[in-house]
Design an enzyme around this catalytic site. Structure first.
Site, mmCIF file in Angstrom:
data_model
loop_
_atom_site.group_PDB
_atom_site.id
_atom_site.type_symbol
_atom_site.label_atom_id
_atom_site.label_comp_id
_atom_site.label_asym_id
_atom_site.label_seq_id
_atom_site.Cartn_x
_atom_site.Cartn_y
_atom_site.Cartn_z
ATOM 1 N N ASP A 252 21.903 32.471 64.123
ATOM 2 C CA ASP A 252 22.423 32.265 62.778
ATOM 3 C C ASP A 252 21.406 31.487 61.942
ATOM 4 O O ASP A 252 20.927 30.439 62.364
ATOM 5 C CB ASP A 252 23.752 31.492 62.868
ATOM 6 C CG ASP A 252 24.500 31.437 61.558
ATOM 7 O OD1 ASP A 252 24.298 32.326 60.716
ATOM 8 O OD2 ASP A 252 25.311 30.501 61.386
ATOM 9 N N GLY B 265 30.630 24.935 55.117
ATOM 10 C CA GLY B 265 31.433 23.722 55.136
ATOM 11 C C GLY B 265 32.707 23.858 54.327
ATOM 12 O O GLY B 265 33.164 24.956 54.015
ATOM 13 N N GLY C 61 32.923 31.467 55.879
ATOM 14 C CA GLY C 61 34.270 32.045 55.891
ATOM 15 C C GLY C 61 35.396 31.029 55.903
ATOM 16 O O GLY C 61 36.540 31.371 55.620
ATOM 17 N N ASN D 283 32.684 28.861 61.254
ATOM 18 C CA ASN D 283 32.195 27.775 62.097
ATOM 19 C C ASN D 283 32.987 26.497 61.824
ATOM 20 O O ASN D 283 33.641 25.953 62.709
ATOM 21 C CB ASN D 283 30.698 27.526 61.845
ATOM 22 C CG ASN D 283 30.117 26.448 62.747
ATOM 23 O OD1 ASN D 283 30.665 26.156 63.809
ATOM 24 N ND2 ASN D 283 29.013 25.860 62.342
#
Length: 287
Positions: free
Chosen positions: A84, A178, A209, A231
């Site tokens: 990533d 974030g 997301g 994440n």
């Protein structure tokens, strides 16, 4: 068995759903995502940032752990192991280590240098059977030291990068890493629509997301987004479940301090979050 992300994303694009990329940070994270994917018959992408790669002991360690879990847990759904926001140097490292997919984030370079480096890495990745993601227009916020201003990508530049043969394209459309601030303006759907029209069949990637509402997610998928990265939300749910366990004093009862018990609530919280996202993205039952 690890697979390239190309086939799963092409299927998602045709089926108008999205495959989730869930970033992993340790053994519990990895196991939670893999088991949830198997239980829900969903393809899945395991994301690894450069910072997480270092934290987990290096890319060879991660490849060994993921391959071992796929075998020992009998994971029978498509799984891609993906770098990533990779730099040029680390993209090459994970290709050699045995990842099955790679992202090269050249968004901070000039478009000419982004094109040059992406073109070289496309050739290298494809020669090894890996899928490759590129980026135009940086994603806002900060993730593992990668800071982006969040500018909206230029559609013509997206077309230049897409034409290099990448398998998926991340384009900045006002999304951020974030937590989203209360005054966030939302996704730039007009820009997304223009990018999709110019890049045609290219699966598009939505970073950041966490915190995007269901309506925006569904609209983004309808406009060509086939991969959505998550994440922060897993980190938040893991932390909340672990905090609750400790605040209730369960670590002080019997062998509640055993890490297998201490981390279990967080593991279950990640599983629940991943399942909810798979339901939202429409990938359940699509393996």
């Amino acid at each position: 068995m690890l697979v390239s992300a190309k086939e799963m994303l092409d299927k998602a694009k045709a089926g108008k759903y999205a495959v989730g990329q869930f970033n992993i940070n340790n053994l519990e994270w990895t196991k939670a995502v893999l088991v949830t994917a198997k239980e829900n018959n969903s393809p899945v992408i395991l994301g690894v940032s450069e910072g997480a790669g270092k934290y987990m002991g290096g890319y060879d360690t991660i490849v060994g752990m993921v391959k071992g879990m796929i075998k020992d847990l009998n994971i029978d759904v498509p799984v891609a192991l993906h770098l990533d926001h990779g730099s040029y140097e680390h993209a090459k490292k994970v290709i050699e280590a045995g990842f099955s997919s790679v992202m090269f984030d050249g968004s901070h370079y000039s478009i000419d240098e982004n094109v040059e480096k992406t073109k070289e890495l496309v050739t290298l990745a494809h020669s090894k059977g890996l899928s490759i993601e590129a980026e135009v227009g940086s994603i806002g916020g900060e993730e593992d030291g990668v800071v982006g201003k969040g500018e909206v990508a230029d559609a013509k530049e997206c077309k230049l990068i897409a034409n290099l043969g990448v398998d998926m394209l991340a384009a900045g459309i006002g999304n951020i890493h974030g937590k989203y601030p209360d005054n966030w303006a939302g996704l730039e759907f007009e820009a997304l629509d223009e990018i999709q029209k110019l890049t045609e069949a290219m699966p598009l990637v939505l970073h950041g997301g966490t915190g995007i509402n269901e309506q925006m997610i569904q609209k983004a998928i309808s406009l060509g987004v086939s991969k959505i990265n998550v994440n922060t939300e897993c980190q938040l749910t893991f932390a909340a479940a672990t905090r609750k366990y400790i605040e209730e004093g369960k670590d002080l009862v019997g062998k509640g301090f055993d890490p297998r018990k201490l981390l279990a609530p967080g593991y279950e919280a990640i599983k629940q979050t991943v399942k909810e996202k798979m339901e939202l993205f429409g990938s359940i039952g699509k393996a």
